[in-house]
Motif scaffolding. Structure first.
Motif, PDB file in Angstrom:
ATOM      1  N   ALA A 186      -7.662   7.751  -1.095  1.00  0.00           N
ATOM      2  CA  ALA A 186      -6.951   6.473  -1.060  1.00  0.00           C
ATOM      3  C   ALA A 186      -5.509   6.712  -1.448  1.00  0.00           C
ATOM      4  O   ALA A 186      -5.205   7.654  -2.174  1.00  0.00           O
ATOM      5  N   SER A 187      -4.637   5.865  -0.947  1.00  0.00           N
ATOM      6  CA  SER A 187      -3.223   5.995  -1.315  1.00  0.00           C
ATOM      7  C   SER A 187      -2.539   4.647  -1.198  1.00  0.00           C
ATOM      8  O   SER A 187      -2.923   3.805  -0.393  1.00  0.00           O
ATOM      9  N   LEU A 188      -1.527   4.458  -2.018  1.00  0.00           N
ATOM     10  CA  LEU A 188      -0.648   3.323  -1.801  1.00  0.00           C
ATOM     11  C   LEU A 188       0.165   3.637  -0.558  1.00  0.00           C
ATOM     12  O   LEU A 188       0.412   4.796  -0.241  1.00  0.00           O
ATOM     13  N   ALA A 189       0.597   2.604   0.142  1.00  0.00           N
ATOM     14  CA  ALA A 189       1.442   2.815   1.321  1.00  0.00           C
ATOM     15  C   ALA A 189       2.559   1.781   1.261  1.00  0.00           C
ATOM     16  O   ALA A 189       2.811   1.198   0.203  1.00  0.00           O
ATOM     17  N   GLY A 190       3.231   1.570   2.383  1.00  0.00           N
ATOM     18  CA  GLY A 190       4.247   0.522   2.448  1.00  0.00           C
ATOM     19  C   GLY A 190       5.427   0.763   1.538  1.00  0.00           C
ATOM     20  O   GLY A 190       5.677   1.868   1.074  1.00  0.00           O
ATOM     21  N   ASN A 201       4.501  -6.921  -1.044  1.00  0.00           N
ATOM     22  CA  ASN A 201       3.068  -6.857  -1.319  1.00  0.00           C
ATOM     23  C   ASN A 201       2.695  -5.422  -1.660  1.00  0.00           C
ATOM     24  O   ASN A 201       3.552  -4.555  -1.712  1.00  0.00           O
ATOM     25  N   ILE A 202       1.415  -5.225  -1.903  1.00  0.00           N
ATOM     26  CA  ILE A 202       0.917  -3.873  -2.196  1.00  0.00           C
ATOM     27  C   ILE A 202       0.079  -3.424  -1.010  1.00  0.00           C
ATOM     28  O   ILE A 202      -0.879  -4.101  -0.640  1.00  0.00           O
ATOM     29  N   ASN A 203       0.447  -2.327  -0.407  1.00  0.00           N
ATOM     30  CA  ASN A 203      -0.341  -1.759   0.697  1.00  0.00           C
ATOM     31  C   ASN A 203      -1.241  -0.666   0.167  1.00  0.00           C
ATOM     32  O   ASN A 203      -0.780   0.221  -0.544  1.00  0.00           O
ATOM     33  N   LEU A 204      -2.499  -0.740   0.559  1.00  0.00           N
ATOM     34  CA  LEU A 204      -3.461   0.257   0.097  1.00  0.00           C
ATOM     35  C   LEU A 204      -4.253   0.756   1.298  1.00  0.00           C
ATOM     36  O   LEU A 204      -4.793  -0.046   2.072  1.00  0.00           O
ATOM     37  N   VAL A 205      -4.296   2.071   1.476  1.00  0.00           N
ATOM     38  CA  VAL A 205      -5.087   2.675   2.558  1.00  0.00           C
ATOM     39  C   VAL A 205      -6.216   3.473   1.936  1.00  0.00           C
ATOM     40  O   VAL A 205      -5.990   4.254   1.015  1.00  0.00           O
ATOM     41  N   VAL A 245      -2.359  -8.071  -1.760  1.00  0.00           N
ATOM     42  CA  VAL A 245      -2.703  -6.698  -1.391  1.00  0.00           C
ATOM     43  C   VAL A 245      -3.140  -6.688   0.067  1.00  0.00           C
ATOM     44  O   VAL A 245      -3.948  -7.517   0.482  1.00  0.00           O
ATOM     45  N   GLU A 246      -2.586  -5.777   0.841  1.00  0.00           N
ATOM     46  CA  GLU A 246      -3.059  -5.530   2.201  1.00  0.00           C
ATOM     47  C   GLU A 246      -3.896  -4.263   2.149  1.00  0.00           C
ATOM     48  O   GLU A 246      -3.373  -3.191   1.859  1.00  0.00           O
ATOM     49  N   GLY A 264       5.564   3.428   6.588  1.00  0.00           N
ATOM     50  CA  GLY A 264       6.837   3.051   7.194  1.00  0.00           C
ATOM     51  C   GLY A 264       7.951   3.978   6.730  1.00  0.00           C
ATOM     52  O   GLY A 264       7.681   5.124   6.380  1.00  0.00           O
ATOM     53  N   SER A 265       9.195   3.478   6.671  1.00  0.00           N
ATOM     54  CA  SER A 265       9.554   2.149   7.126  1.00  0.00           C
ATOM     55  C   SER A 265       9.294   2.016   8.624  1.00  0.00           C
ATOM     56  O   SER A 265       9.058   3.020   9.292  1.00  0.00           O
TER      57      SER A 265
END
Ligand SMILES: [Zn+2]
Ligand SMILES: [Zn+2]
Length: 579
Positions: A186-190, A201-205, A245-246, A264-265
């Motif tokens: 898992a990782s934060l993204a965005g 927001n917080i992006n989480l994959v 959170v997305e 991104g960006s």
């Protein structure tokens, strides 16, 4: 769900809000005062409330009567207050929102409701546009204009958060996700992974073979308040703190592609896709293909590699020349937390800090730093307890003594001098020449026209005693716009005068903006990452500054406070020798 324990500060904040809510309801002013007085006494209390309650000494606190004692006990023990919840539900939410408008207090909001039946910010805006506040008692044209401006600000900032406000929650959620049995990685993204100063927001994959199970588990995370949307492989959630959170769940083999795309960006991602196309590949979040054949990579780095690029750190993915640099192996070797050897711009209770010099120095030392540049406010800054020459003498004596005592740690004597409206620094030469360093900052007269403000700061940069330009635009993210100043000319002048420019690391400031760091670096300027700490905890803000410095392409050698103690002593001695 584990409840967060409320400390003194937390209790004080809620009591303060109770006072506001009571006032919004038009309650008896004595009752309102009782709550705000108690809030203030608790705010400055030195002992832990929990201990005071345990020992039955609550009523000894100034302003705490029987009812308040019960409320405080409830708050400390349960983290909640029935009265507060009740009040919140009985006051229109719009009235609470209106409190954020500068110049609008509870009394005025109540008056607006009584006279014009205004319940929401939207209604208030409309009333202003219809000029209905001009004739209203206690208001008038000027107030109406100010309110309208305030509404525009609020609208602009809505749904945006400071990086520093959300990163902890984001990391907590990530950790919780990683600990889940169905999660492979898992990782934060965005924007949060790119360490933008403001995020939406917080992006989480997440890579998981059982997306449905994890989506359900995620809804039950203690941070999550509302599930807004959920399908087979993604969800949108509102957290208790208000941030969204997305969440995206992917099969493991396409995880790095989703991560790259969601980080991104957008313009960086588009440019990468374009590059892939020009090389005969097709890149999407579902993978990299050539002639219909999948070329798989286990990690993001592998994707860059296939495309003939060095790995581009997330902070740099802003379409600022990073792809061109990665192609020829010219990406900067970005500064890291551990490169910082000491901190400047530290306040103590001599001016508006809340801790002693000793406490600040010890905290800095414990963080692994070998020096600290003490810089309380100068005399003109009366609002912040600016130091008179007598107080300075006293402070210097204390510093000398601490320097003798502390092993392997040095405190530099400095000042955060106001840049006066005419561009002069505070104090005369006799005092200025005794400092190891001077941070020159604008703290007043923010509304000067661009040219005047630029001249004012340029004059301060040319002052031979100025070592560092503090928070160069004065911005407060999501709260106050930068003042009008020509940053390019300031950078050029700082380069000529050999003045260092601060990257103020306070999460509200992060000023100088990272978009200007590359230019400053090209002009040979040393940026200095300063916490602007007013208490021990504030020293840690330094690392927010490191994140922004990374976004600004800075390497250890571009940052002044990567020097070790001896180098720094030498550097400051030379600077002073010049004056
Ligand atoms: Zn300042
Ligand atoms: Zn300061």
């Amino acid at each position: 769900m584990p409840r967060k324990r409320l400390d003194n500060k937390g209790v004080s904040l809620i009591l303060q809000e109770v006072a506001l809510l009571l006032e919004l309801k038009g309650e008896n002013p004595f009752k309102v005062k009782a709550y705000s007085n108690a809030a203030r006494s608790i705010e400055i209390l030195e002992e832990d409330l929990e201990k005071i309650i345990r020992e039955g000494r609550l009523r000894e606190i100034k302003g705490v009567g029987e009812a308040l004692a019960l409320h405080i006990t409830e708050l400390v023990k349960t983290g909640k207050l029935g009265l507060y919840e009740e009040l919140k539900s009985s006051v229109p939410p719009g009235h609470l929102e209106m409190l954020k408008i500068p110049g609008l207090g509870p009394k005025k909001i109540k008056a607006l409701d009584d006279a014009l039946d205004i319940k929401t910010v939207g209604e208030l805006e409309y009333a202003c546009l219809e000029n209905r506040l001009i004739e209203l008692q206690g208001f008038g044209l000027k107030t109406q204009e100010k309110i309208l401006q305030g509404i525009q600000q609020i609208k602009k900032y809505q749904g945006r958060y400071l990086y520093g406000e959300v990163i902890q929650t984001a990391q907590d959620i990530l950790k919780r996700a990683l600990a889940h049995s169905n999660v492979l990685r898992a990782s934060l993204a965005g924007s949060i992974r790119r360490r933008m100063e403001i995020v939406r927001n917080i992006n989480l994959v997440v890579s998981s073979p059982k997306p449905h199970d994890f989506l359900t588990a995620f809804s039950k995370f203690p941070e999550v308040e509302v599930v807004q949307f959920k399908d087979k492989a993604s969800g949108r959630y509102s957290l208790v703190s208000g941030v969204e959170v997305e969440l995206r769940i992917t099969p493991d083999q396409v995880f790095p592609y989703h991560l790259l795309q969601l980080t991104g960006s957008l313009s960086h991602w588009n440019a990468i896709c374009e590059r892939a196309r020009s090389m005969g590949y097709r890149l999407t979040e579902e993978g990299l293909r050539r002639d219909g054949r999948i070329i798989s990579s286990k990690e993001e780095a592998g994707i860059f590699d296939v495309l003939g690029l060095e790995f581009i750190p997330p902070e740099l993915r802003e379409e600022q020349g990073e792809i061109e640099a990665a192609e020829v192996h010219q990406l900067p070797i970005l500064i890291e937390d551990r490169d910082i050897k000491g901190v400047f711009h530290v306040h103590s209770f001599y001016s508006d800090g809340t801790s002693s010099i000793r406490a600040m120095a010890q905290a800095a030392k414990e963080m692994g730093f070998s020096y600290m540049g003490l810089s309380d406010h100068s005399e003109t800054a009366r609002y912040a307890g600016g130091l008179t020459p007598e107080k300075l003498e006293k402070q210097w004596k204390e510093v000398d003594q601490l320097n003798e005592e502390m092993d392997g740690f040095h405190i530099f004597k400095g000042i955060e001098s106001d840049i006066l409206p005419n561009g002069s620094l505070d104090y005369g030469e006799a005092i200025l020449k005794q400092f190891d360093f001077v941070i020159a900052s604008v703290h007043s007269h923010f509304n000067m026209p661009l040219e005047e403000m630029t001249q004012r700061v340029i004059k301060a940069l040319r002052n031979p005693y100025t070592t560092i330009l503090g928070h160069p635009t004065g911005r407060l993210l999501l709260a106050r716009e930068p003042y009008a100043v020509d940053m390019i000319r300031l950078i050029d002048e700082a380069s000529r005068s050999g003045v260092s420019i601060e990257l103020n690391a306070h999460p509200f400031r992060l000023d100088i903006d990272w978009r200007l760091c590359k230019y400053a670096k090209e002009r040979g300027i040393k940026i200095i990452i300063n916490p602007d700490a007013h208490e021990e905890e504030g020293l840690k803000d330094t690392y927010f500054g490191v994140g922004i410095a990374r976004k600004g392409w800075l390497e250890p050698g571009d940052v002044l406070n990567t020097m070790d103690l001896e180098e720094m002593k030498e550097f400051l001695k030379k600077r002073r020798g010049r004056s």
